[in-house]
Design an enzyme around this catalytic site. Structure first.
Site, PDB file in Angstrom:
ATOM      1  N   CYS A   1       0.881  -1.371  -0.144  1.00 36.64           N
ATOM      2  CA  CYS A   1      -0.150   0.150  -0.197  1.00 36.64           C
ATOM      3  C   CYS A   1       0.789   1.308   0.061  1.00 36.64           C
ATOM      4  O   CYS A   1       0.186   2.363  -0.093  1.00 36.64           O
ATOM      5  CB  CYS A   1      -0.981  -0.097   1.084  1.00 36.64           C
ATOM      6  SG  CYS A   1      -1.938  -1.576   1.029  1.00 36.64           S
TER       7      CYS A   1
ATOM      8  N   HIS B   1      -2.416   7.635   6.398  1.00 42.59           N
ATOM      9  CA  HIS B   1      -2.806   6.465   5.926  1.00 42.59           C
ATOM     10  C   HIS B   1      -3.883   5.969   6.374  1.00 42.59           C
ATOM     11  O   HIS B   1      -4.781   5.346   5.467  1.00 42.59           O
ATOM     12  CB  HIS B   1      -1.452   5.345   6.436  1.00 42.59           C
ATOM     13  CG  HIS B   1      -1.678   4.133   6.025  1.00 42.59           C
ATOM     14  ND1 HIS B   1      -1.674   3.958   4.340  1.00 42.59           N
ATOM     15  CD2 HIS B   1      -1.847   2.904   6.195  1.00 42.59           C
ATOM     16  CE1 HIS B   1      -1.889   2.638   4.085  1.00 42.59           C
ATOM     17  NE2 HIS B   1      -1.853   1.990   5.367  1.00 42.59           N
TER      18      HIS B   1
ATOM     19  N   HIS C   1      -9.759   1.945   0.398  1.00 40.23           N
ATOM     20  CA  HIS C   1      -8.298   1.785   0.440  1.00 40.23           C
ATOM     21  C   HIS C   1      -7.907   1.350  -0.975  1.00 40.23           C
ATOM     22  O   HIS C   1      -8.276   0.212  -1.277  1.00 40.23           O
ATOM     23  CB  HIS C   1      -7.966   0.918   1.401  1.00 40.23           C
ATOM     24  CG  HIS C   1      -6.573   0.813   1.770  1.00 40.23           C
ATOM     25  ND1 HIS C   1      -5.494   1.414   0.765  1.00 40.23           N
ATOM     26  CD2 HIS C   1      -5.786   0.182   2.383  1.00 40.23           C
ATOM     27  CE1 HIS C   1      -4.370   1.350   1.335  1.00 40.23           C
ATOM     28  NE2 HIS C   1      -4.492   0.514   2.336  1.00 40.23           N
TER      29      HIS C   1
ATOM     30  N   PHE D   1       2.028  -3.854   3.920  1.00 40.31           N
ATOM     31  CA  PHE D   1       2.072  -5.042   4.245  1.00 40.31           C
ATOM     32  C   PHE D   1       3.595  -5.454   3.867  1.00 40.31           C
ATOM     33  O   PHE D   1       4.036  -5.089   2.978  1.00 40.31           O
ATOM     34  CB  PHE D   1       1.186  -5.926   3.522  1.00 40.31           C
ATOM     35  CG  PHE D   1      -0.094  -6.039   4.327  1.00 40.31           C
ATOM     36  CD1 PHE D   1      -0.662  -5.359   5.462  1.00 40.31           C
ATOM     37  CD2 PHE D   1      -0.929  -6.812   3.751  1.00 40.31           C
ATOM     38  CE1 PHE D   1      -1.911  -5.268   5.874  1.00 40.31           C
ATOM     39  CE2 PHE D   1      -2.401  -6.886   4.062  1.00 40.31           C
ATOM     40  CZ  PHE D   1      -2.876  -5.941   5.161  1.00 40.31           C
TER      41      PHE D   1
ATOM     42  N   LYS E   1      -9.326   8.177   2.988  1.00 43.94           N
ATOM     43  CA  LYS E   1      -9.721   6.682   2.606  1.00 43.94           C
ATOM     44  C   LYS E   1     -11.207   6.707   3.370  1.00 43.94           C
ATOM     45  O   LYS E   1     -11.833   5.712   3.060  1.00 43.94           O
ATOM     46  CB  LYS E   1      -8.769   5.775   3.376  1.00 43.94           C
ATOM     47  CG  LYS E   1      -7.456   5.638   2.506  1.00 43.94           C
ATOM     48  CD  LYS E   1      -6.696   4.521   3.321  1.00 43.94           C
ATOM     49  CE  LYS E   1      -5.408   4.126   2.523  1.00 43.94           C
ATOM     50  NZ  LYS E   1      -4.437   5.123   3.084  1.00 43.94           N
TER      51      LYS E   1
ATOM     52  N   GLU F   1      -0.455   5.378  14.006  1.00 45.47           N
ATOM     53  CA  GLU F   1      -0.068   6.743  13.318  1.00 45.47           C
ATOM     54  C   GLU F   1      -0.317   8.007  14.016  1.00 45.47           C
ATOM     55  O   GLU F   1       0.807   8.799  13.962  1.00 45.47           O
ATOM     56  CB  GLU F   1      -0.874   6.766  11.953  1.00 45.47           C
ATOM     57  CG  GLU F   1      -0.387   7.769  10.962  1.00 45.47           C
ATOM     58  CD  GLU F   1      -1.190   7.729   9.815  1.00 45.47           C
ATOM     59  OE1 GLU F   1      -2.054   7.082   9.698  1.00 45.47           O
ATOM     60  OE2 GLU F   1      -0.590   8.408   8.720  1.00 45.47           O
TER      61      GLU F   1
END
Lengths: 79, 417
Positions: free
Chosen positions: B165, B305, B342, B403, B337, B316
């Site tokens: 991502c 994010h 996403h 990831f 998002k 975050e």
């Protein structure tokens, strides 16, 4: 036009995105109809699927025009 | 060697909120959700039955039938957004040196639809391999920048960046660096993804990563809300034309913003979970601020994010407070998002576009779907909940984490000659 010929032409029109009028017996897949080597492999596979026939690689190498495809299939398809 | 300055001269977007940049931006600042029941396949047996799909997209508006058939949807999306960006940048390819124009593109997964279909066909058969000759070249991630180069005849640096991502942000940072170093005058960058399919939804469902709020898709993506229950799968593409300032000025291009700096790091912690204190996020943001030659207090907005997962959303904000200190409470933060879902490997691209337009327009898009504060998240931070806010944004930072523990942050700022 035989049933096989019309089915072959329909596949070529669909896969190569060409006009039916361009799909003459003399037309070469690569020189006239804009196919690259991968397109040609895909066409052979589509013929195999459509006509339920296995086309060996050494035979497939000799099929480079519309007419060659039709005549090969007319000889090798039982229907 | 003096590094060149790099500016943004063109944008293109194909998103769940709209199929061009202006409809995307309008959706963002009006707080529109792109979520709806899945139409791409029958999801009735899936735990999650909604997603943020691209709507009303017809690839034949961009390519002929033969070409469309030979590319996976993630490449169709890439081409659509690139066409818009190239046009927006006013690029006339016969008037520029195409050996000096590159394409660096991000995608996290690539041709998953193609992969799924081809493997399913094989498994349904009698074991005879009858793979389509276009199977591999449709699936490869790097085929997206390959197709873009062929479409416009661009011979500059060309490859993909892959970091789940964070992919599109890594792609942009690479593009920024190559232009800074003088390896290219222009690089078309960004990313695309098209994984709203059986394998994509089923795979993320198996990880318990997706929201299952099937009775109310539009409020399902609720980053930083107490009742968030996972991310909402999105798809689409964002294209950004980056150009050396001197090249842009020489051809009289319009300039949206300047790219100031980029930072990258790894959590080295877990395959999918972010570091609980946001260690890697902090490192990436810190490197970006230093690279930009800015002070922490120069950053006015962070596009987070924030995916809306229960665990991911905790680290975050901690990283931001840890790095920015008191200034953390003076910035605007938001997770777009909440609206787009996403977009995985394309997230960094559409979120960079959101950040660029925030800097240009001085309007911060909101984090929608906030109902209840999470006691574990510092509520003194300004998450721009539910409504866009006007403020001067001199510099914006965009975070993406993938990831594998990849973190990438990019900073854009107002352009001043």
């Amino acid at each position: 036009m035989s049933d096989i010929a019309s089915r072959v032409k329909a596949i070529i029109v669909e896969k190569l995105g060409v006009d039916e009028a361009e799909v003459t017996p003399e037309a070469s897949f690569t020189n006239d109809l804009g196919a690259d080597s991968l397109d040609t492999v895909e066409l052979i596979m589509e013929f195999e699927k459509e006509f339920n026939v296995a086309i060996p690689d050494d035979q497939a190498e000799n099929i480079s025009t519309v007419g060659q495809a039709i005549s090969y299939l007319e000889k090798n398809v039982n229907n | 060697m003096e590094l060149k300055r790099v500016v943004v001269t063109g944008l293109g977007a194909l998103t769940p909120l709209g199929n061009d940049v202006s409809s995307y931006w309008n959706g963002l600042i009006n707080g529109v959700s792109g979520a709806a029941p899945i139409t791409h396949f029958d999801a009735s047996k899936f735990k999650t039955q909604f997603a943020c799909e691209v709507k009303g997209f017809d690839p034949h508006n961009y390519m002929d039938r033969k070409e469309a058939r030979k590319v996976d949807p993630f490449v169709q999306y890439a081409i659509a957004s690139t066409d818009e960006a190239v046009k927006d940048a006013g690029l006339e390819f016969d008037k520029v040196d195409r050996n000096r124009i590159g394409v660096i593109w991000g995608a996290g997964i690539g041709g998953l639809t193609t992969f799924t279909e081809e493997v399913a066909n094989f498994v349904k058969g009698d074991g005879t391999p009858r793979f389509n000759p276009f199977f591999i070249p449709k699936m490869l991630i790097d085929i997206a920048p390959g197709h873009i180069s062929m479409r416009y005849g661009l011979h500059g640096p060309n490859f993909s960046a892959v970091s789940a991502c964070a992919s599109a942000t890594n792609a942009m940072i690479d593009a920024f660096n190559y232009i800074r170093l003088g390896k290219a005058d222009i690089i078309i960058t960004g990313g695309s993804e098209a994984t709203v399919n059986e394998a994509g939804i089923g795979g993320f469902n198996a990880m318990h990563a997706l929201s299952t709020r099937n009775d109310d898709p539009k409020t399902a993506s609720r980053p930083f809300d107490k009742d968030r229950d996972g991310f909402v799968s999105g798809e689409g593409s964002g294209a950004i034309v980056l150009e050396s300032l001197e090249h842009a000025l020489a051809r009289g291009a319009k300039i949206y913003a300047e790219v100031a700096g980029g930072g990258m790091s790894a959590d080295a912690h877990h395959i999918t979970a972010s570091h609980p204190e946001g260690l890697g996020a902090k490192l990436a943001m810190n490197m970006a601020v230093a690279d930009a030659g800015l002070e922490y207090s120069d950053i006015d907005y962070i596009n987070l994010h924030g995916t809306s997962t229960p665990v991911g959303d905790l680290s975050e904000p901690k990283a931001i407070i840890g790095l920015f200190g008191e200034h953390a409470y003076k910035m605007n933060l938001s997770s777009t998002k909440s609206m787009t879902g996403h977009l995985l490997g394309a997230a960094g691209a559409v979120e960079a576009i959101a950040s660029i337009l925030t800097v240009k327009n001085d309007i911060v898009p909101p984090t929608i779907n906030h109902f209840t504060d999470d006691p574990e998240i510092d509520s003194n931070l300004n998450f721009t909940f539910n409504k866009a806010q006007k403020r001067e944004v001199k510099a914006a930072l965009s975070n993406t984490f993938g990831f594998g523990g990849h973190n990438a942050s990019i900073i854009v700022k107002k352009y001043h000659s």
